[in-house]
Design an enzyme around this catalytic site. Structure first.
Site, PDB file in Angstrom:
ATOM      1  N   ASP A 149      44.071  60.925  44.290  1.00 31.45           N
ATOM      2  CA  ASP A 149      44.497  60.347  45.586  1.00 31.45           C
ATOM      3  C   ASP A 149      43.783  61.054  46.740  1.00 31.45           C
ATOM      4  O   ASP A 149      44.225  61.190  47.833  1.00 31.45           O
ATOM      5  CB  ASP A 149      46.079  60.606  45.876  1.00 31.45           C
ATOM      6  CG  ASP A 149      46.960  59.822  44.629  1.00 31.45           C
ATOM      7  OD1 ASP A 149      46.611  58.646  44.318  1.00 31.45           O
ATOM      8  OD2 ASP A 149      47.848  60.610  44.126  1.00 31.45           O
ATOM      9  N   HIS A 195      42.681  52.812  44.369  1.00 32.91           N
ATOM     10  CA  HIS A 195      41.593  53.051  45.471  1.00 32.91           C
ATOM     11  C   HIS A 195      41.460  52.208  46.605  1.00 32.91           C
ATOM     12  O   HIS A 195      41.531  50.819  46.459  1.00 32.91           O
ATOM     13  CB  HIS A 195      40.205  53.186  44.791  1.00 32.91           C
ATOM     14  CG  HIS A 195      39.950  53.981  43.621  1.00 32.91           C
ATOM     15  ND1 HIS A 195      38.945  54.041  42.971  1.00 32.91           N
ATOM     16  CD2 HIS A 195      40.804  55.191  43.326  1.00 32.91           C
ATOM     17  CE1 HIS A 195      38.868  55.016  42.130  1.00 32.91           C
ATOM     18  NE2 HIS A 195      39.935  55.796  42.208  1.00 32.91           N
TER      19      HIS A 195
END
Length: 429
Positions: A13, A41
């Site tokens: 992340d 993503h």
């Protein structure tokens, strides 16, 4: 010709999708080399926000070849849905290659994933429930179904019938769960095969040819170093190798092909799921960072745990991956604090530790040793030039460089492409 790997330096992340999208402009080929649809993503282009789980983030530049490498585990249904999602958003000018050696996530993998997590109780690892781990288990046990099997009906039927029989025994006898009908599974996956057959090829042959043609190749890792099966915070890890070395194995590419490694570093730390987190913030400051940074999982929607930047972790990641550059992301999230902290070491039973421990028991007892730096309480999201950054923000970046001995070559201070600045050349940038 140059090849670059984009690697997450923390627990995932970090903003790899944005960095990959930015660097992909100069690349003809973008490669995912591990993981599956447990990755998430996010790419922001203008006012549009796109969320991907399997296809490389560089796809939005158009006329790119996107490769799903042999190190991945692929849920065909999820991949087809993602292709439809892109088509519905007008993203169609790309070539897709799926390695015939990549493994296939089957429906029983997802059920086993959930059953195993439930069985662990308070020792659960926080799996996404996508069947990733069980699929990799079958790969290691040499009983998995590969993408190449989808183009061979006889092979697919034989493998699925055998696998369903064995998995049904496990599901019924161990977990008390319902099993699967092998013929239904076969018919379902034959439908997926019809849609995916044109893309299934020997990806390593394509990569060698692209390299020999002088194409720029960009490798995009999923998750992050601390989720790596070998080098992460075991057992709170994923089932694959997101680190630099995983790119060669997971794409079928020789090491000499790699020129640069970009470690993506979030300006603070986050983690999803359980496990030790020395620099974690559990109070008001942590809540502020979580809300401003929108720290909720792209795949799961779960709130992420939040903490200050930890350079013990960054130096560990640097050593494992061989970073040439750091891409620092979400710097704008720290803009509202008078003071910012960096964890530079740990205290363990009175001893100072500067190297990241393998033992989760030791890590759980580690107390962070912080340095304090002045913050900058001004909006940086609209700056156009490096010189417009507040001095305190520049000092924060400089301190990260000093503590890691790696240049911060990319600085990102917002979700859009325009909110990114290159300080040092990477490839042709």
């Amino acid at each position: 010709m140059s090849s670059v790997i984009v690697v997450g330096s923390q627990w995932g992340d970090e903003g790899k999708g944005k960095v990959t999208d930015y660097l992909a402009e100069d690349s003809g080929v973008i490669v995912r080399y591990q993981g599956g649809n447990n990755a998430g993503h996010t790419v922001s282009i203008g006012d549009k926000v796109y969320k991907l789980h399997l296809i490389p983030s560089g796809i939005f530049h158009g006329n790119k070849t996107c490769v799903l490498g042999n190190g991945m585990v692929i849920d065909p249904k999820s991949l087809i849905e993602e292709l439809e999602y892109l088509k519905n958003h007008g993203i169609t000018s790309f070539e897709l290659i799926i390695s015939d050696r990549a493994h296939v996530i089957m429906p029983y993998h997802k059920v086993i994933d959930e059953m195993e997590e439930q069985e662990k109780g308070d020792k659960k690892i926080g799996t996404t429930g996508k069947g990733i781990g069980p699929c990799y288990m079958d790969k290691a046990s040499r009983v998995g179904v590969r993408m190449g099997d989808l183009v061979d009906e006889e092979e697919l039927e034989d493998k699925v019938r055998w696998a369903v029989e064995k998995k049904n025994e496990l599901l019924k006898d161990v977990y008390g769960a319902d099993g699967f009908d092998s013929e239904s599974v076969i018919q379902e996956y034959k439908k997926y095969a019809e849609k995916l057959k044109p893309f299934i090829k020997d990806a390593s042959v394509f990569l060698e040819q692209a390299y020999n043609r002088g194409e720029e190749i960009l490798f995009e890792g999923a998750q992050g170093t601390l989720l790596d099966l070998d080098h992460g915070t075991y057992p709170y890890v994923t089932a694959s190798n997101p680190v630099t070395g995983g790119a060669c194995v997971g794409a079928g590419a020789p090491p000499h092909l790699i020129n640069s490694v970009v470690g993506v570093v979030k300006a603070y730390s986050t983690r999803v799921g359980d496990g030790p987190f020395p620099s974690e913030l559990t109070g008001e400051i942590g809540d502020q960072i979580r809300e401003k940074g929108k720290e909720y999982g792209t795949t799961t929607g779960r709130p992420r745990r939040v903490g200050w930047l930890d350079t013990v972790i960054l130096n560990y990641s640097r050593r494992i991956n061989g970073f040439n550059h750091i891409a620092l992301t979400l710097l704008d999230v720290l803009s509202e604090f008078d003071t910012i902290k960096i964890c530079v070491a740990y205290k363990y039973r009175g001893e100072t530790i500067e190297h990241f421990p393998a033992s989760q028991k030791i890590l759980s007892e580690c107390e962070p040793v912080f340095e304090e730096l002045p913050g900058w309480k001004e909006d940086i999201s609209q700056i156009q030039d490096w010189d417009e950054l507040p001095d305190a923000a520049k000092s924060y970046i400089k301190r990260i460089e000093d503590l890691t001995s790696v240049p911060v070559s990319i600085v990102s201070y917002g979700p859009r492409r325009s909110q990114t600045k290159i300080r040092n050349k990477i490839k042709n940038k």
